[in-house]
Design an enzyme around this catalytic site. Structure first.
Site, short mmCIF file in Angstrom:
data_model
loop_
_atom_site.label_atom_id
_atom_site.label_comp_id
_atom_site.label_asym_id
_atom_site.label_seq_id
_atom_site.Cartn_x
_atom_site.Cartn_y
_atom_site.Cartn_z
CB SER A 30 -13.94 59.50 143.67
OG SER A 30 -13.97 58.87 144.93
CG HIS A 69 -10.03 56.15 146.13
ND1 HIS A 69 -11.00 55.33 145.59
CD2 HIS A 69 -10.57 57.39 146.20
CE1 HIS A 69 -12.07 56.07 145.31
NE2 HIS A 69 -11.83 57.32 145.67
#
Length: 764
Positions: free
Chosen positions: A83, A188
């Site tokens: 991430s 996400h």
């Protein structure tokens, strides 16, 4: 193989970075100036409530990870990050410098921190297929997979209430643990679309260098394509983190557990244990999958181009620049890419602004809008863009209403709009010539046009009009009326009316159904023939529009000699397009064969046609029926009872008398008198109302009239949809007008490079 991994959120802790900040005082000072606070104080002293806020966590992790990387005595062969950790990987690979990476992470953290109402939960004990089945079988439309951490440790994300309520469903399916995480956003997932959109606008100004070593992408679980770094990092905000697949790919390439090193805050490792669990629970990717991917990549790669030792660099096909560099310089662009106007604001303020920020040119779709609405749009665009940023406004011809052209010219001059796309002109009108004249200046004996005209046309004789000075009769009328000065009139005789000609081949909306392979060479020859008449004026450029939705089509018109590309239909199916989501859903499913020619609402009496979407719609057939009735009968009263009943029950869904009352309410007394005196004209006015209604219903997304939507569209969109199928761009909700433009340019360059290499190989 040395692989460095950088952890994401969850790795932060009070005291992280101890010893690093003292070792890199210059970089720490740069970080403090960028962030506006002391990064060392935040990391070392907290408080923890501040450190765990996303807008602070992400910059803190980036700085600590980047400094820890610099402290390492060895350098990796491959890097990847989880991430936000992917930004530290970009820094480690040289794709961004320290400050640029920090600015990206700071903005990303700010945008993601704004998200509210979201939640995440870690699930242990179920694999990806089992989790997908729970989501599917229980219609959990607000729950998405966010992180594939290991084969059986997966994080879901979505609406907070939905995440909490889903726990019994996953536990009953076999989950051993279901831990709701303390976050405020649905990271996400599609819930982060606004953050992704805002981040894309920000990242457009950040320069990415070609990485010096492979970086594994969270989005694809494969090494980043350097040409698509920007696109992938924007996409990462809404796409799931495919960490497990990334590790399995590396294992398939020969990596062992011992090859992985976690680079981040001191303390218990976060991502290194995921490697061991992935290796134990699933192992490497199937060698057959890896072999198939490598074979596909090898087939797609262009063959090497032999370079003769004596050949000058310009003679060797290499990294292609798409379009004319002179065009870009003349119009203040980074890319020779233009988005043509689409009426009634479908080419919206947002579309024009995004294109300008990306160094492309967009024209606001002023056609069909009131002068007041156009003025508001211009003010909105100018408020968003810096001075001199390139943008334009559509200037459509109004043969029967010249006052509308005059009003538009007044507005453009008053607001300082320096560029227009002139379309549907059959002649040079006084209002357009006046716009040109008031923007002319003389510098060192040369005339320069500050009010620039891009003429969109499809006939060589119209091109010749715009490649010539304004007609003398028009200039004399303007001069004698005082609309322009004698000096401006003299200058008008020394310059062409247009700075660029967009050759419009078969396209959406109004079309002459022309072929680029005949039109472009013909108009280029007209341009070249008149160029000698203006030796002291800037070059006149010729672009290509209509049918451009794939790299192959773009490469073809460039090979014909086009200086720039113009797209239209593909932009109507983007987030920024000013039409309804219902229309975009229809367009997303369109194929090349799903278009038809229908009568033009404005000029059906003359046989004018527009190209529209036909799939699932009755508009083309009903429009043809109206025109057939118009040609058959001399008045509304003469229409046979069966046809009239069909018109009132299905087409208009109200009596024709009621339609006339609505039309009449918008007409002047003189126009009403003319219609009552000329029944055929009255019939045309009533029939024209259907066309207007169909456009309005489509723009508004009125599903009660869905089958009657009039959606101007060309087959380029069908080709584009086919090209991007099985990619994130398959959904219009992932399409941004600037991003698809950049993708089209990049892939066009590859097509050209491959084609030239193949041709050269055949010649040898």
């Amino acid at each position: 193989m040395k692989i460095f991994m950088f952890p994401g959120q969850g790795a932060q802790r009070i005291g992280m970075g101890a010893g690093l900040f003292e070792a890199f005082p210059d970089l720490v000072a740069q970080a403090d100036r960028t962030l506006g606070y002391s990064i060392a104080d935040l990391c070392l002293a907290g408080p923890i409530e501040r450190l765990t806020r996303t807008n602070h966590t992400q910059p803190a992790l980036y700085v600590v990870s980047a400094l820890k990387f610099l402290q390492m005595e060895t350098r990796p062969d491959i890097v990847l990050g989880h991430s936000v950790g992917e930004y530290a990987a970009l820094f480690a690979a040289g794709a961004v410098d320290f400050v640029a990476g920090l600015k990206l992470v700071q903005r990303r953290g700010e945008l993601m921190d704004r998200a509210t109402g979201g939640g995440m939960a870690a699930i242990i004990g179920l694999d990806a297929d089992q989790i997908a089945a729970v989501i599917r079988d229980n219609s959990l439309s607000d729950v998405f997979v966010a992180n594939y951490n290991t084969p059986r440790q997966i994080v879901v994300s979505g609406a907070k209430d939905a995440i909490v309520a889903a726990e019994p469903l996953f536990r009953s399916a076999g989950a051993s643990h279901y831990v709701v995480l303390q976050v405020g956003g649905a990271f996400h997932t599609p819930f982060m679309e606004q953050a992704r959109r805002d981040f894309a606008a920000f990242v457009a100004d950040i320069a990415f260098a070609t990485p010096t070593l492979p970086i594994i992408s969270n989005v694809t679980a494969r090494p980043h394509d350097p040409a698509r770094l920007r696109e992938r990092m924007v996409e990462q905000i809404t796409a799931p983190v495919r960490w497990c697949d990334s590790i399995r790919w590396l294992l398939a390439k020969g990596a062992r557990f011992e090859d992985f090193t976690e680079i981040g805050p001191d303390g218990p490792p976060v991502v290194k244990p995921m490697v061991k669990r992935t290796e134990t629970e699933a192992g490497p990717l199937d060698p057959a999958i890896l072999a198939a991917e490598e074979a596909q990549a090898a087939a797609a790669a262009p063959p090497p181009v032999p370079v003769p030792a004596s050949a000058p660099p310009a003679a060797v096909p290499g990294r292609f620049r798409i379009g004319s560099a002179a065009f870009c310089q003349s119009f203040g662009l980074r890319h020779a890419y233009v988005a043509g106007a689409m009426y009634q604001g479908i080419s919206s303020v947002e579309m024009v602004v995004r294109l300008a920020r990306a160094g492309m040119l967009g024209f606001f779709g002023a056609g069909g809008l009131s002068i007041a609405a156009v003025g508001q749009a211009i003010a909105a665009i100018q408020a968003e863009l810096p001075d001199r940023a390139p943008f334009g406004v559509n200037y459509i011809a109004h043969v029967n209403h010249p006052a509308l052209e005059e009003q538009l010219t007044d507005l453009l001059v008053q607001t300082g709009v320096r560029m227009v796309e002139a379309s549907a002109f059959m002649d040079v009108t006084p209002a357009l010539a006046r716009y040109r004249a008031v923007g002319l200046v003389e510098e060192n004996g040369r005339i320069r046009a500050t009010n620039r005209i891009v003429a969109k046309l499809s006939r060589p004789e119209i091109a010749e009009l715009f490649l010539s000075p304004a007609p003398e009769r028009v200039v004399a009328r303007l001069r004698d009326s005082g609309a322009i000065t004698a000096q401006q009139a003299e200058w008008l005789g020394r310059v062409p009316m247009a700075d660029a000609i967009t050759v419009e081949s078969d396209s959406g909306g109004h079309t002459d159904q022309g072929m680029p392979f005949t039109l472009i060479p013909a108009i280029l020859r007209v341009r070249d023939a008149v160029a000698a008449r203006f030796p002291d004026f800037e070059p006149i450029f010729v672009g290509a529009g209509g049918g451009i939705g794939t790299p192959e089509a773009a490469a073809a018109v460039l090979m014909l000699g086009a200086d720039y590309l113009v797209t239209g239909s593909i932009n109507q199916c983007t987030i920024e397009a000013g039409t309804s989501p219902v229309v975009k859903d229809l367009l997303e499913g369109a194929a090349v064969q799903d278009m038809a020619y229908a009568p033009s609402g404005e000029m059906f009496e003359l046989g004018s046609k527009v190209q529209v979407l036909k799939k699932g719609l009755f508009f083309p057939a009903r429009a043809d029926k109206l025109v057939a009735l118009y040609r058959q009968y001399e008045s509304l009263d003469a229409i046979d009872p069966a046809s009239r009943r069909q018109l009132e029950d299905r087409t208009f869904q109200r009596p024709l008398a009621a339609v006339w009352d609505q039309v009449k309410a918008r007409l002047s007394p003189e126009e009403i008198e003319r219609a009552e005196r000329m029944p055929k004209h009255k019939m045309a006015l009533v029939f024209r109302r259907y066309f207007k209604d169909c456009s309005r219903w489509a723009l508004d997304g009125d599903t009660s009239h869905k089958v009657d939507f009039q959606i101007h569209c060309g087959p380029a969109l069908g080709a584009f949809n086919q090209w991007v199928a099985d990619t994130p761009l398959a959904s219009w909700r992932n399409r941004h007008v600037d991003e698809i433009g950049l993708k089209l340019l990049a892939e066009t360059a590859r097509v050209l490079e491959t084609s030239f290499a193949r041709l050269e190989g055949q010649a040898r």
